[in-house]
Design a protein around this motif. Structure first.
Motif, PDB file in Angstrom:
ATOM      1  N   PRO A   1       0.819  -1.212   0.000  1.00 37.83           N
ATOM      2  CA  PRO A   1       0.000   0.000   0.000  1.00 37.83           C
ATOM      3  C   PRO A   1       0.846   1.252   0.000  1.00 37.83           C
ATOM      4  O   PRO A   1       1.943   1.282   0.556  1.00 37.83           O
ATOM      5  CB  PRO A   1      -0.798  -0.144   1.311  1.00 37.83           C
ATOM      6  N   ALA A   2       0.341   2.291  -0.615  1.00 32.96           N
ATOM      7  CA  ALA A   2       1.120   3.517  -0.785  1.00 32.96           C
ATOM      8  C   ALA A   2       1.409   4.220   0.533  1.00 32.96           C
ATOM      9  O   ALA A   2       2.374   4.948   0.653  1.00 32.96           O
ATOM     10  CB  ALA A   2       0.368   4.480  -1.709  1.00 32.96           C
TER      11      ALA A   2
ATOM     12  N   ALA B   1       7.332  10.719  -4.451  1.00 31.94           N
ATOM     13  CA  ALA B   1       6.701   9.955  -5.521  1.00 31.94           C
ATOM     14  C   ALA B   1       6.618  10.762  -6.818  1.00 31.94           C
ATOM     15  O   ALA B   1       6.887  10.242  -7.905  1.00 31.94           O
ATOM     16  CB  ALA B   1       5.316   9.497  -5.078  1.00 31.94           C
ATOM     17  N   GLY B   2       6.244  12.041  -6.698  1.00 31.18           N
ATOM     18  CA  GLY B   2       6.146  12.874  -7.890  1.00 31.18           C
ATOM     19  C   GLY B   2       7.481  13.078  -8.568  1.00 31.18           C
ATOM     20  O   GLY B   2       7.588  13.025  -9.798  1.00 31.18           O
ATOM     21  N   GLY B   3       8.514  13.313  -7.772  1.00 29.10           N
ATOM     22  CA  GLY B   3       9.841  13.500  -8.332  1.00 29.10           C
ATOM     23  C   GLY B   3      10.351  12.244  -9.005  1.00 29.10           C
ATOM     24  O   GLY B   3      10.962  12.303 -10.081  1.00 29.10           O
ATOM     25  N   ARG B   4      10.108  11.080  -8.390  1.00 30.80           N
ATOM     26  CA  ARG B   4      10.549   9.822  -8.995  1.00 30.80           C
ATOM     27  C   ARG B   4       9.825   9.571 -10.310  1.00 30.80           C
ATOM     28  O   ARG B   4      10.423   9.098 -11.289  1.00 30.80           O
ATOM     29  CB  ARG B   4      10.331   8.674  -8.010  1.00 30.80           C
ATOM     30  N   ALA B   5       8.543   9.881 -10.351  1.00 33.66           N
ATOM     31  CA  ALA B   5       7.785   9.715 -11.591  1.00 33.66           C
ATOM     32  C   ALA B   5       8.320  10.640 -12.678  1.00 33.66           C
ATOM     33  O   ALA B   5       8.431  10.247 -13.842  1.00 33.66           O
ATOM     34  CB  ALA B   5       6.304   9.981 -11.346  1.00 33.66           C
ATOM     35  N   SER B   6       8.655  11.872 -12.293  1.00 30.91           N
ATOM     36  CA  SER B   6       9.214  12.820 -13.251  1.00 30.91           C
ATOM     37  C   SER B   6      10.563  12.330 -13.785  1.00 30.91           C
ATOM     38  O   SER B   6      10.847  12.420 -14.984  1.00 30.91           O
ATOM     39  CB  SER B   6       9.375  14.188 -12.589  1.00 30.91           C
ATOM     40  N   GLY B   7      11.404  11.800 -12.889  1.00 30.06           N
ATOM     41  CA  GLY B   7      12.686  11.281 -13.315  1.00 30.06           C
ATOM     42  C   GLY B   7      12.532  10.120 -14.274  1.00 30.06           C
ATOM     43  O   GLY B   7      13.237  10.026 -15.288  1.00 30.06           O
TER      44      GLY B   7
ATOM     45  N   PHE C   1      15.518  -0.295 -19.156  1.00 29.02           N
ATOM     46  CA  PHE C   1      15.691   0.270 -17.818  1.00 29.02           C
ATOM     47  C   PHE C   1      14.741   1.441 -17.606  1.00 29.02           C
ATOM     48  O   PHE C   1      14.175   1.627 -16.517  1.00 29.02           O
ATOM     49  CB  PHE C   1      17.145   0.705 -17.665  1.00 29.02           C
ATOM     50  N   SER C   2      14.530   2.231 -18.641  1.00 28.03           N
ATOM     51  CA  SER C   2      13.608   3.370 -18.548  1.00 28.03           C
ATOM     52  C   SER C   2      12.169   2.898 -18.371  1.00 28.03           C
ATOM     53  O   SER C   2      11.406   3.467 -17.578  1.00 28.03           O
ATOM     54  CB  SER C   2      13.737   4.238 -19.804  1.00 28.03           C
ATOM     55  N   HIS C   3      11.786   1.851 -19.108  1.00 23.83           N
ATOM     56  CA  HIS C   3      10.452   1.274 -18.910  1.00 23.83           C
ATOM     57  C   HIS C   3      10.311   0.722 -17.498  1.00 23.83           C
ATOM     58  O   HIS C   3       9.254   0.858 -16.865  1.00 23.83           O
ATOM     59  CB  HIS C   3      10.203   0.157 -19.932  1.00 23.83           C
ATOM     60  N   TYR C   4      11.374   0.090 -16.998  1.00 20.53           N
ATOM     61  CA  TYR C   4      11.354  -0.456 -15.647  1.00 20.53           C
ATOM     62  C   TYR C   4      11.143   0.657 -14.616  1.00 20.53           C
ATOM     63  O   TYR C   4      10.332   0.528 -13.697  1.00 20.53           O
ATOM     64  CB  TYR C   4      12.666  -1.191 -15.387  1.00 20.53           C
ATOM     65  N   ALA C   5      11.875   1.747 -14.781  1.00 25.49           N
ATOM     66  CA  ALA C   5      11.715   2.887 -13.879  1.00 25.49           C
ATOM     67  C   ALA C   5      10.298   3.449 -13.961  1.00 25.49           C
ATOM     68  O   ALA C   5       9.698   3.819 -12.943  1.00 25.49           O
ATOM     69  CB  ALA C   5      12.733   3.975 -14.237  1.00 25.49           C
ATOM     70  N   HIS C   6       9.769   3.510 -15.171  1.00 27.23           N
ATOM     71  CA  HIS C   6       8.410   4.009 -15.364  1.00 27.23           C
ATOM     72  C   HIS C   6       7.411   3.098 -14.656  1.00 27.23           C
ATOM     73  O   HIS C   6       6.461   3.576 -14.003  1.00 27.23           O
ATOM     74  CB  HIS C   6       8.107   4.072 -16.860  1.00 27.23           C
ATOM     75  N   GLY C   7       7.635   1.783 -14.747  1.00 25.69           N
ATOM     76  CA  GLY C   7       6.755   0.838 -14.066  1.00 25.69           C
ATOM     77  C   GLY C   7       6.773   1.030 -12.561  1.00 25.69           C
ATOM     78  O   GLY C   7       5.727   1.021 -11.913  1.00 25.69           O
ATOM     79  N   ARG C   8       7.972   1.209 -11.992  1.00 25.08           N
ATOM     80  CA  ARG C   8       8.070   1.430 -10.544  1.00 25.08           C
ATOM     81  C   ARG C   8       7.337   2.694 -10.126  1.00 25.08           C
ATOM     82  O   ARG C   8       6.685   2.746  -9.086  1.00 25.08           O
ATOM     83  CB  ARG C   8       9.534   1.519 -10.118  1.00 25.08           C
ATOM     84  N   ALA C   9       7.435   3.741 -10.970  1.00 19.39           N
ATOM     85  CA  ALA C   9       6.781   5.007 -10.632  1.00 19.39           C
ATOM     86  C   ALA C   9       5.255   4.883 -10.684  1.00 19.39           C
ATOM     87  O   ALA C   9       4.543   5.599  -9.976  1.00 19.39           O
ATOM     88  CB  ALA C   9       7.262   6.100 -11.578  1.00 19.39           C
ATOM     89  N   LEU C  10       4.755   3.978 -11.528  1.00 18.39           N
ATOM     90  CA  LEU C  10       3.309   3.832 -11.698  1.00 18.39           C
ATOM     91  C   LEU C  10       2.693   2.828 -10.729  1.00 18.39           C
ATOM     92  O   LEU C  10       1.467   2.779 -10.585  1.00 18.39           O
ATOM     93  CB  LEU C  10       3.006   3.372 -13.133  1.00 18.39           C
ATOM     94  N   THR C  11       3.506   2.033 -10.073  1.00 21.72           N
ATOM     95  CA  THR C  11       3.015   0.881  -9.310  1.00 21.72           C
ATOM     96  C   THR C  11       1.933   1.243  -8.305  1.00 21.72           C
ATOM     97  O   THR C  11       0.894   0.570  -8.222  1.00 21.72           O
ATOM     98  CB  THR C  11       4.192   0.186  -8.603  1.00 21.72           C
ATOM     99  N   ALA C  12       2.150   2.280  -7.533  1.00 14.66           N
ATOM    100  CA  ALA C  12       1.226   2.588  -6.438  1.00 14.66           C
ATOM    101  C   ALA C  12      -0.112   3.131  -6.919  1.00 14.66           C
ATOM    102  O   ALA C  12      -1.111   3.017  -6.208  1.00 14.66           O
ATOM    103  CB  ALA C  12       1.879   3.588  -5.486  1.00 14.66           C
ATOM    104  N   ARG C  13      -0.141   3.699  -8.120  1.00 14.52           N
ATOM    105  CA  ARG C  13      -1.378   4.365  -8.528  1.00 14.52           C
ATOM    106  C   ARG C  13      -2.047   3.784  -9.774  1.00 14.52           C
ATOM    107  O   ARG C  13      -3.218   4.093 -10.037  1.00 14.52           O
ATOM    108  CB  ARG C  13      -1.117   5.862  -8.751  1.00 14.52           C
ATOM    109  N   ASP C  14      -1.352   2.963 -10.567  1.00 17.43           N
ATOM    110  CA  ASP C  14      -1.945   2.425 -11.797  1.00 17.43           C
ATOM    111  C   ASP C  14      -1.275   1.095 -12.111  1.00 17.43           C
ATOM    112  O   ASP C  14      -0.323   1.023 -12.880  1.00 17.43           O
ATOM    113  CB  ASP C  14      -1.748   3.410 -12.956  1.00 17.43           C
ATOM    114  N   SER C  15      -1.782   0.021 -11.506  1.00 10.52           N
ATOM    115  CA  SER C  15      -1.131  -1.282 -11.643  1.00 10.52           C
ATOM    116  C   SER C  15      -1.168  -1.791 -13.080  1.00 10.52           C
ATOM    117  O   SER C  15      -0.233  -2.469 -13.525  1.00 10.52           O
ATOM    118  CB  SER C  15      -1.779  -2.297 -10.705  1.00 10.52           C
ATOM    119  N   ALA C  16      -2.220  -1.489 -13.815  1.00 13.20           N
ATOM    120  CA  ALA C  16      -2.308  -1.955 -15.204  1.00 13.20           C
ATOM    121  C   ALA C  16      -1.220  -1.300 -16.057  1.00 13.20           C
ATOM    122  O   ALA C  16      -0.546  -1.975 -16.846  1.00 13.20           O
ATOM    123  CB  ALA C  16      -3.691  -1.653 -15.778  1.00 13.20           C
TER     124      ALA C  16
END
Length: 459
Positions: A21-22, A297-303, A323-338
């Protein structure tokens, strides 16, 4: 230099727990139901030394890798000449040496002799290379961003403090390597100590740079590879080829590399693939933000978004895009699992097509298994963990292996397969001792995974 807080979440199971959970929780106080009991006679597992698979990329590509690894530093600074040890290499231990480090060093030296062809042995001080084990806090005061690091012309951390800032410890003014100290943590988990030992001893011997473009190397700040790979051993074998010597310029080394690589790695002559450019500093900056701890969380998503934008603008189709897709996935995990699942899947597709990318794909499988566990898809957990566990074993990543086994145990428990669940859980706990060290850390990791299972409907 192995970075400490920046990319640690990649190589250890903590990346998984973005799936929890977030809200912020103190995972060390997470409760088991029933409480977790660690068997008193549970052995601490460790990996036996195993020869790595040979390098699988083209010699033309790896020639440029060698130049970028040896004539540039992580800061971007260019080095004027090649440096190496010109005499047989001795290694000594100092400080508060962890018991597991002694065994891991013995195995590593045997591999360096067999796979890299180095004349290297352990001895008592004084030695060419001193492995100085000091508390993490002391290392952090010296170099805040590093879990471990290498310094020339010193005998240990105390000597480095005296010479810090002087020409003596400047790699750019070094004509030849004669004395080097590797500073390592004395109070970290066995796996973290071993990972530092592999990368930092290799950098004391050879390459000083890390490159994001390398899919099959510890010389990559993504930290997916834990132990020296076939590519790394080839780079060290080239570094100490009789055709080269300390003091040679980049142009002189470049002229000799084709013949050296053809001799040492004939299979690479018939593999397609050309040289690749160094990643721009903006990509490193974006990565630091995406995986840093201070951006929120916002900064990580921006990065992560900047990483993906740079990768696409550069036209990359290699591990940097993954690696960039992986980072994007981690940033999205808490709010958009799909959306996170889609990003992870794109990363895995790229990595599975790359030599050396299997361990990266196994980390993606861990993330996907966490999603499946938290949503009650236990058959999917079994499929994903069955695919990833052999990869984690073969790459000697105890933290990944322990986490996968723990998730598998939770899924088996829910499916009523109690005997299999118990076997997987005991195996997980044994590897967790090597991966995470203290009982408190082991309990925290297992508690996080149990919490995912509870979210999936059990308990």
């Amino acid at each position: 230099m192995r970075l400490s807080p920046l990319f640690a979440a990649l190589a250890v199971a903590s990346a998984l727990f973005a799936c929890a959970p977030a809200r912020e929780t103190d995972v060390s106080k997470a409760a088991f139901d029933p409480p977790l009991a660690l068997p008193g006679n549970l052995p601490l597992r460790s990996f036996a030394p195993a020869q790595a698979t040979g390098a699988l990329r083209s010699n033309a590509e790896m020639a440029q890798d060698f130049l970028d690894l040896n004539f540039r530093m992580e800061s971007g600074r260019t080095l004027p000449v090649l440096t190496r040890f010109e005499e047989p290499i001795t290694v000594a231990l100092s400080g508060d040496v962890p018991a597991t480090a002694r065994n891991d060093l013995t195995g590593l030296l045997a591999r360096l002799r067999a796979e890299a062809g180095l004349d290297i042995r352990q001895t008592n001080a004084p030695a060419a290379i001193t492995l100085d084990f000091q508390p993490k806090a002391a290392l952090s005061r010296a170099v805040p961003s590093a879990a471990c690091f290498v310094v020339p012309n010193v005998t240990g951390l105390a000597d480095y403090r005296k010479k810090r800032g002087s020409a003596a410890v400047d790699w750019g003014q070094l004509p030849q390597r004669t004395r080097i100290a590797v500073m390592l943590p004395s109070d970290s988990s066995p796996q973290e100590v071993r990972d530092c030992l592999h990368e930092e001893l290799a950098q004391a011997l050879g390459p000083l740079n890390d490159l994001f473009r390398l899919p099959d190397s510890v010389f990559n700040d993504d930290n997916f590879h834990s132990v020296l790979t076939g590519f790394d051993m080839l780079m060290l074998r080239v570094h100490y080829a009789p055709d080269l010597r300390s003091g040679m310029t980049e142009a002189q080394v470049a002229a000799r590399l084709p013949a050296i690589l053809a001799r040492l790695n004939p299979a690479g002559q018939n593999v397609a693939g050309g040289p690749k450019q160094i990643s721009p500093r903006a990509f490193l900056s974006a990565t630091q933000t995406a995986f840093g701890t201070g951006a929120g969380a916002g900064g990580r998503a921006s990065g992560a978004a900047r990483m993906l934008a740079i990768a696409r603008a550069e036209g990359w189709t290699d591990g940097r895009l993954a690696f960039s897709h992986y980072a994007h996935g981690r940033a999205l995990t808490a709010r958009d699992s799909a959306a996170a699942t889609e990003a992870y899947s794109q990363a895995a597709q790229i990595w599975r097509a790359q030599p050396g990318g299997q361990i990266h794909a196994a980390h993606v499988d861990m993330q996907l298994a966490a999603f499946a566990l938290s949503s009650g898809q236990n058959d999917a957990v079994l499929f994903l963990t069955a695919r990833a566990i052999p990869v984690a074993r073969s790459h000697q990543n105890a933290s990944l292996l322990s986490s996968l086994l723990a998730m598998r145990a939770e899924a088996l428990t829910t499916l009523g397969r109690a005997a299999e669940a118990r076997s997987a859980r005991l195996d997980s706990l044994a590897w967790a001792r090597y991966a995470f060290g203290s009982e408190a850390q082991v309990r925290a990791r297992m508690s996080d995974i149990a919490a995912l299972a509870r979210r999936g409907g059990r308990g």
